[in-house]
Design an enzyme around this catalytic site. Sequence first.
Site, mmCIF file in Angstrom:
data_model
loop_
_atom_site.group_PDB
_atom_site.id
_atom_site.type_symbol
_atom_site.label_atom_id
_atom_site.label_comp_id
_atom_site.label_asym_id
_atom_site.label_seq_id
_atom_site.Cartn_x
_atom_site.Cartn_y
_atom_site.Cartn_z
ATOM 1 N N SER A 1 15.930 -71.483 21.526
ATOM 2 C CA SER A 1 14.922 -71.335 23.103
ATOM 3 C C SER A 1 14.134 -71.048 23.467
ATOM 4 O O SER A 1 14.970 -70.082 24.401
ATOM 5 C CB SER A 1 15.849 -73.047 23.560
ATOM 6 O OG SER A 1 14.237 -73.528 23.471
ATOM 7 N N GLY A 2 12.636 -70.961 24.179
ATOM 8 C CA GLY A 2 12.259 -69.720 25.088
ATOM 9 C C GLY A 2 12.493 -67.934 24.262
ATOM 10 O O GLY A 2 11.866 -67.900 24.616
ATOM 11 N N GLY A 3 12.581 -68.271 23.502
ATOM 12 C CA GLY A 3 12.591 -66.417 22.544
ATOM 13 C C GLY A 3 10.663 -66.681 22.079
ATOM 14 O O GLY A 3 11.173 -64.991 22.366
ATOM 15 N N LYS B 1 8.830 -67.676 20.004
ATOM 16 C CA LYS B 1 8.111 -68.413 18.699
ATOM 17 C C LYS B 1 7.303 -69.072 18.644
ATOM 18 O O LYS B 1 6.492 -68.537 17.846
ATOM 19 C CB LYS B 1 9.915 -68.747 17.993
ATOM 20 C CG LYS B 1 10.960 -68.100 17.836
ATOM 21 C CD LYS B 1 12.100 -69.192 17.070
ATOM 22 C CE LYS B 1 12.361 -70.410 18.102
ATOM 23 N NZ LYS B 1 12.277 -69.898 19.200
ATOM 24 N N THR B 2 7.040 -70.192 20.023
ATOM 25 C CA THR B 2 5.387 -70.530 19.446
ATOM 26 C C THR B 2 4.539 -69.937 20.210
ATOM 27 O O THR B 2 3.192 -70.047 19.424
ATOM 28 C CB THR B 2 5.369 -72.105 20.268
ATOM 29 O OG1 THR B 2 6.779 -72.818 20.502
ATOM 30 C CG2 THR B 2 4.498 -72.724 20.587
ATOM 31 N N GLU C 1 8.126 -76.813 13.833
ATOM 32 C CA GLU C 1 9.553 -77.676 14.633
ATOM 33 C C GLU C 1 8.852 -79.289 13.930
ATOM 34 O O GLU C 1 8.809 -80.016 13.884
ATOM 35 C CB GLU C 1 9.828 -77.589 15.752
ATOM 36 C CG GLU C 1 10.207 -76.930 16.362
ATOM 37 C CD GLU C 1 11.257 -76.998 16.396
ATOM 38 O OE1 GLU C 1 12.576 -77.967 15.910
ATOM 39 O OE2 GLU C 1 12.341 -75.654 16.277
HETATM 40 N N1 LIG Z 1 1.426 -71.378 28.691
HETATM 41 C C1 LIG Z 1 2.201 -69.967 28.794
HETATM 42 N N2 LIG Z 1 2.448 -69.814 30.077
HETATM 43 C C2 LIG Z 1 3.036 -69.214 30.888
HETATM 44 N N3 LIG Z 1 4.098 -69.036 30.585
HETATM 45 C C3 LIG Z 1 4.714 -69.423 29.066
HETATM 46 C C4 LIG Z 1 3.790 -70.076 28.437
HETATM 47 N N4 LIG Z 1 4.267 -70.626 27.567
HETATM 48 C C5 LIG Z 1 5.255 -70.354 26.582
HETATM 49 N N5 LIG Z 1 5.859 -69.186 27.898
HETATM 50 C C6 LIG Z 1 7.101 -69.417 28.729
HETATM 51 O O1 LIG Z 1 6.853 -67.677 27.251
HETATM 52 C C7 LIG Z 1 7.963 -67.512 26.865
HETATM 53 C C8 LIG Z 1 8.778 -67.756 25.731
HETATM 54 O O2 LIG Z 1 7.845 -69.321 24.987
HETATM 55 P P1 LIG Z 1 7.695 -69.984 23.773
HETATM 56 O O3 LIG Z 1 7.383 -71.418 24.016
HETATM 57 O O4 LIG Z 1 7.338 -68.496 22.507
HETATM 58 O O5 LIG Z 1 9.443 -70.379 23.132
HETATM 59 P P2 LIG Z 1 10.189 -71.337 21.426
HETATM 60 O O6 LIG Z 1 10.612 -69.399 21.694
HETATM 61 O O7 LIG Z 1 8.976 -70.912 20.602
HETATM 62 O O8 LIG Z 1 11.196 -72.188 22.676
HETATM 63 P P3 LIG Z 1 11.929 -73.244 21.531
HETATM 64 O O9 LIG Z 1 12.391 -72.794 20.602
HETATM 65 O O10 LIG Z 1 11.982 -73.987 22.578
HETATM 66 O O11 LIG Z 1 9.750 -73.932 21.409
HETATM 67 C C9 LIG Z 1 9.160 -68.823 27.891
HETATM 68 O O12 LIG Z 1 9.509 -68.333 29.128
HETATM 69 C C10 LIG Z 1 8.152 -69.874 27.917
HETATM 70 O O13 LIG Z 1 8.570 -69.803 29.415
HETATM 71 MG MG LIG Z 2 8.682 -72.978 20.131
#
Ligand SMILES: Nc1ncnc2c1ncn2[C@@H]1O[C@H](COP(=O)(O)OP(=O)(O)OP(=O)(O)O)[C@@H](O)[C@H]1O
Ligand SMILES: [Mg+2]
Length: 326
Positions: free
Chosen positions: A122-124, A126-127, A251
């Site tokens: 999580s937080g890597g 991906k989104t 997801e």
């Molecule tokens: N809109 C935003 N503004 C600032 N920082 C952000 C924003 N969205 C995400 N982040 C940061 O970017 C990093 C990656 O977030 P992201 O949502 O891409 O993770 P993820 O891999 O999708 O996690 P998950 O598996 O929990 O969905 C995180 O450290 C988050 O704090």
């Molecule tokens: Mg995500």
Amino acid sequence: MYVIITLVVLAVFGYGGLRVANGTLSIGSLVAFLMFLFQLMSPLITFTSFFTQLQRAAGATNRITEIVQLKEEAGQEGIEMDISGLPLTFPDVHFSYGEEPVLEDISFTAHPGQKIAFAGPSGGGKTTLFSLIERFYEPETGSIVIGDTPIQELSMSSWRGQIGYVSQENAMMAGTIRENLCYGMEEEAVSDERLWEVAEMAYADGFIKELPDGLDTKVGERGTKLSGGQRQRINIARAFLRNPKILMLDEATASLDSQSEQVVEEALNRLMAGRTTFVIAHRLSTIVDADLILFIEKGHINGKGTHEELAQTHPLYQMFAEQQLT
Ligand SMILES: Nc1ncnc2c1ncn2[C@@H]1O[C@H](COP(=O)(O)OP(=O)(O)OP(=O)(O)O)[C@@H](O)[C@H]1O
Ligand SMILES: [Mg+2]
């Protein structure tokens, strides 16, 4: 304000009572004085509440002007292009929201019809990577390329019209189910049969039929009158309706029960056939059959390959796989 007024009244009452007791003030004067005081109170209260309201309005106005001043996305500018059959390439893309880099050295190519999966803690990032494909943000260096064309050169409407995105967050709006499904399309052009067809494909027809007004049921602000799983199925139906060339699922089956998950997954598999699909899933069972799995950790791709390859070479992926698949 109220506390002060009460204290003042009590003080006047106490001091006046004392003066009445030792004969320096007539009781009539005291009562008259108190009467005047009461008369004065309500305008005072109105006056102070006026200032609170003024403060509130100033705050809200600031917020509104901020939004009004935001730059508008150019919807129609750029070229119209059919993207079917073209590969999507990330050539060494970097991105950050602020100071901290969120994505670094992201390079891969998705060939048409392939299923590309993203896994990782999580937080890597991906989104975030999906947001870049959607063009919610622009990469800092490197531009994503479709065929030979950087995606920024396409018009926003042409690009987004060919992408289906089932997001991780709730993407519902106030309005009816029909409006939510047809969002961004011309509602009149979509027949009821087609809506029911996509609802059925997303396994959403059952609960929609049970709602009092069917497709015209109001879902409430941000879809609050529906459950999380129901909202997700509407989002999936929305993606089905667009018949996109590129499909992105973040997801998508996370908040379904295992029975509907299976059915939705089958439907998604049907939808994925013949399109480039990007999938994010924490449940490895949904991505084992992907053509390419990219393992993203702290903004870096540190594992690339099929399930079998990663399961042999990538220690963290091995751990994920052991926990979930055995
Ligand atoms: N809109 C935003 N503004 C600032 N920082 C952000 C924003 N969205 C995400 N982040 C940061 O970017 C990093 C990656 O977030 P992201 O949502 O891409 O993770 P993820 O891999 O999708 O996690 P998950 O598996 O929990 O969905 C995180 O450290 C988050 O704090
Ligand atoms: Mg995500």
